[in-house]
Each structure stands twice: as C-alpha cells, then as structure tokens.
Motif scaffolding. Sequence first.
Motif, PDB file in Angstrom:
ATOM      1  N   ARG A   1      31.624  46.466  37.239  1.00 44.08           N
ATOM      2  CA  ARG A   1      32.790  46.844  36.731  1.00 44.08           C
ATOM      3  C   ARG A   1      33.730  47.372  37.840  1.00 44.08           C
ATOM      4  NH1 ARG A   1      29.142  48.956  32.902  1.00 44.08           N
ATOM      5  NH2 ARG A   1      29.313  50.878  33.728  1.00 44.08           N
TER       6      ARG A   1
ATOM      7  N   GLU B   1      32.689  40.792  35.833  1.00 44.76           N
ATOM      8  CA  GLU B   1      32.460  41.909  34.976  1.00 44.76           C
ATOM      9  C   GLU B   1      31.582  41.341  33.903  1.00 44.76           C
ATOM     10  OE1 GLU B   1      34.823  45.279  32.405  1.00 44.76           O
ATOM     11  OE2 GLU B   1      35.851  43.784  33.677  1.00 44.76           O
ATOM     12  N   SER B   2      31.784  39.878  33.415  1.00 51.51           N
ATOM     13  CA  SER B   2      31.096  39.526  32.199  1.00 51.51           C
ATOM     14  C   SER B   2      29.961  38.528  32.787  1.00 51.51           C
ATOM     15  CB  SER B   2      32.123  38.503  31.451  1.00 51.51           C
ATOM     16  OG  SER B   2      32.526  37.246  32.248  1.00 51.51           O
ATOM     17  N   GLU B   3      29.545  38.297  34.204  1.00 50.79           N
ATOM     18  CA  GLU B   3      28.558  37.578  34.472  1.00 50.79           C
ATOM     19  C   GLU B   3      29.030  35.963  34.274  1.00 50.79           C
ATOM     20  OE1 GLU B   3      24.871  38.892  33.487  1.00 50.79           O
ATOM     21  OE2 GLU B   3      25.064  40.555  34.434  1.00 50.79           O
ATOM     22  N   GLY B   4      30.243  35.646  34.063  1.00 51.85           N
ATOM     23  CA  GLY B   4      30.572  34.426  33.790  1.00 51.85           C
ATOM     24  C   GLY B   4      30.645  33.413  35.123  1.00 51.85           C
TER      25      GLY B   4
ATOM     26  N   GLU C   1      37.178  38.861  36.029  1.00 54.96           N
ATOM     27  CA  GLU C   1      36.672  38.315  34.809  1.00 54.96           C
ATOM     28  C   GLU C   1      35.220  37.966  34.947  1.00 54.96           C
ATOM     29  OE1 GLU C   1      39.167  35.749  32.821  1.00 54.96           O
ATOM     30  OE2 GLU C   1      41.022  37.352  32.580  1.00 54.96           O
ATOM     31  N   GLY C   2      35.008  36.897  35.858  1.00 50.42           N
ATOM     32  CA  GLY C   2      33.738  36.339  36.020  1.00 50.42           C
ATOM     33  C   GLY C   2      32.398  37.307  36.433  1.00 50.42           C
TER      34      GLY C   2
ATOM     35  N   ASP D   1      25.690  35.702  40.725  1.00 48.28           N
ATOM     36  CA  ASP D   1      25.713  35.178  39.323  1.00 48.28           C
ATOM     37  C   ASP D   1      24.357  34.395  39.154  1.00 48.28           C
ATOM     38  OD1 ASP D   1      27.962  36.603  38.572  1.00 48.28           O
ATOM     39  OD2 ASP D   1      29.172  34.722  38.720  1.00 48.28           O
TER      40      ASP D   1
ATOM     41  N   ALA E   1      25.400  47.221  36.749  1.00 52.69           N
ATOM     42  CA  ALA E   1      26.364  47.006  35.833  1.00 52.69           C
ATOM     43  C   ALA E   1      27.646  47.922  36.249  1.00 52.69           C
ATOM     44  CB  ALA E   1      26.119  47.424  34.399  1.00 52.69           C
TER      45      ALA E   1
ATOM     46  N   ALA F   1      35.239  44.470  39.853  1.00 51.03           N
ATOM     47  CA  ALA F   1      36.347  43.774  38.966  1.00 51.03           C
ATOM     48  C   ALA F   1      37.252  44.502  39.124  1.00 51.03           C
ATOM     49  CB  ALA F   1      35.715  43.632  37.604  1.00 51.03           C
TER      50      ALA F   1
ATOM     51  N   ARG G   1      22.283  49.790  31.539  1.00 51.20           N
ATOM     52  CA  ARG G   1      22.109  48.729  32.343  1.00 51.20           C
ATOM     53  C   ARG G   1      22.119  49.056  33.861  1.00 51.20           C
ATOM     54  NH1 ARG G   1      26.900  44.845  31.182  1.00 51.20           N
ATOM     55  NH2 ARG G   1      25.458  43.358  32.783  1.00 51.20           N
TER      56      ARG G   1
ATOM     57  N   SER H   1      40.765  35.965  37.661  1.00 46.12           N
ATOM     58  CA  SER H   1      39.668  35.027  37.093  1.00 46.12           C
ATOM     59  C   SER H   1      38.250  35.540  37.775  1.00 46.12           C
ATOM     60  CB  SER H   1      40.040  33.607  37.227  1.00 46.12           C
ATOM     61  OG  SER H   1      41.272  33.217  36.644  1.00 46.12           O
TER      62      SER H   1
END
Length: 337
Positions: free
Chosen positions: A135, A262-265, A259-260, A328, A131, A138, A127, A256
């Motif tokens: 990480r 790292e997970s692209e949330g 988390e967003g 994002d 990526a 985060a 990646r 939170s």
Amino acid sequence: MTGVQHGFWITLGTLSVLRSNALSTGQNVFRALGGTLVGSILGAGLLQLTGHHTTVLWILLPVAVMAAGVVPAAISFAAGQAAFTLTLVILFDIAQPAGLSVVLFRIEDIALGCAVSLVVGLLFWPRGASAALARALAEAYVDSARYVLGAVGYAVSCCTFRPETIERPREGRRAAAAARRLDDAFRTYLAERGAKDVSLCETTTLITGVVGLRLAADAVLELWRRAPGGRPLEDRAATQRELLVMAERVFRWYESLAEGLESEGPVPEPLESDRKHNARLVEAVRQDLRDADGRATGTGIRIIWTGDHLEAVRRLQSPIAAAAGHADARGAVIGSV
C-alpha cells in the motif's frame, strides 16, 4: 476479569510474542509456550535440588539473568523464554518462597499474554507488513508521479510567465510525505520475522523507483526556477501541449502500476519511446532554440531538458516493471501453496 494478579507479566508476555501478522505471532506463541514449559521444568528441578536455600539462589541469580539476556540472540527465542522463566522462578522464590506455584503462575501468565497477542494480530494486522509495504509503495508511486506532472505544469507556466509569479507545485510535499511513510513501512517489513514473499533485491528496486521519480521532478523544478520568462502564450502553445501530453502519458502508467501493486493485479508493460512525439517536440521548439543572432535560447534548452527528464522517467519503467512482475508472480505462487 480473569482474577489474575500478575498483570505485568501478562503484558510482558504479550509484547514478547506480538508481531505484525497473525502467522508470525502464532509461531512465536508456540516458541514462547515451549520455552516457558522447558524453563518451568528446569525451575522445578532447581527448586527440588536447592531445597529453597536462599544463599544458593542468590548465587545462581546473576548467572540466570546473564543467560536470559544473551541466549535469545545467541541461540533462539524459545531458549530465551526458558532462561527468562528460570530467572523469574529464582527471583520470586528469593523474594517470597512459594515453591512450584511460581512455575504455574508463569505458565498461566504467558498463556494469557500469548492469547492476547494472537487476538490483536488477527484483528489489526491480518496480512502483515507485506501488505502495508504494498500500500505504501502504491501511494508513493501515485504521489511521486503526480509530482512529476505538477513539475511539468510548472515548467509550462514558466515558458510564458516569470517563475517568481508562479506557485511551486504542492504535490512535492505529498510526495515527500508518501516517501517517509514508505520508509517506515520498509523498515517494518525488514524487521518482521519469517520468510519474505519478495526478495530484498526486487523490493529495493521498487523503492528506489520512487526516489527516481522525485529526483526527476526536483530536477525539472530546479531547471525552471530561475527561468527569465518568455514571449506570449501563443508562441509556445505547441511546445507546452507536447510536454503536457508526455507528462500525462507517464503519469497514467505509474497510476496503473500503483493499482497493480496494491491489488496484486497485472503490471502494465513499459511504455515504448514515441519517436514521432519526440520529433514533434523538437519541431515545436525549433523556432525558439535560436534567437535572432543564431544563438541557442535558454528557454528552448530548458524545454529540451524537460523532455529528456520525462524520457528518463519513462526508461525507469523497465526495471520497475520487471521487479513488480517478479513480486506478483512469487506472491501468487506462495498464495496458491
């Protein structure tokens, strides 16, 4: 395993094209092979023209070496590979005249080196640096926010006990280590070739947010480091509770956010200023703000300043959330394309 006798040049070809993700490595493979092919054609033509006259080759060698050193930066990577291949053709033909076989060896070596770099890129960096940067961001946000929480816990303890009897929060070392890893990841991200998924402005905003968290925690520690200690715990229980609630609320938001990232949330919405909570904090320390003579006490002032540092960390959420939201959204669009 291949029986190739020029392992050094294969390794050199691998290092020349290897990048931190498979896509960039593949693009450099095509440039390297294309440049090698052009350089081989030029070398073959040169050998036909010179007829393997060593004197002429010695005259051309320094010109070719200079071109191999300047062309990659002045023109392109592919042009540099062509100039480097031409240099090798001249050098090998001076040392051991072999004609066009040198050209074939060079193409074979570069092809094997590029194949190795592609496999390494696919296995280890599927990646890319983006990526790794996400990480590292985060981890840095979580560790820095936990450092803020630990600094407030240290401040709460100093409300009752003398600072020299309290151990400084160890979260500071973890936050510093995470910041160094983030710096390394950011340098790799900047050095990686190709288009960037996130603009440099947004990336810099996210990174400086980590610095802001650590500075706030450092400020709280410095504020309470020389505090004289205070009265029994029950006199300040309400104040301690309010500070810890504020710090925990801020920490959960940055957790939170991490988390967003790292997970692209989704990115959490920035916290609103809790006026009622701030009023309760002021009310809780009102009795400690002045001594018997009506003068402000050092502990009360430190408590208010600690709350203000936490409020500054909360206000920092708005630009961070905006930058993370843009990152994002842009990453989702590029991923769908």
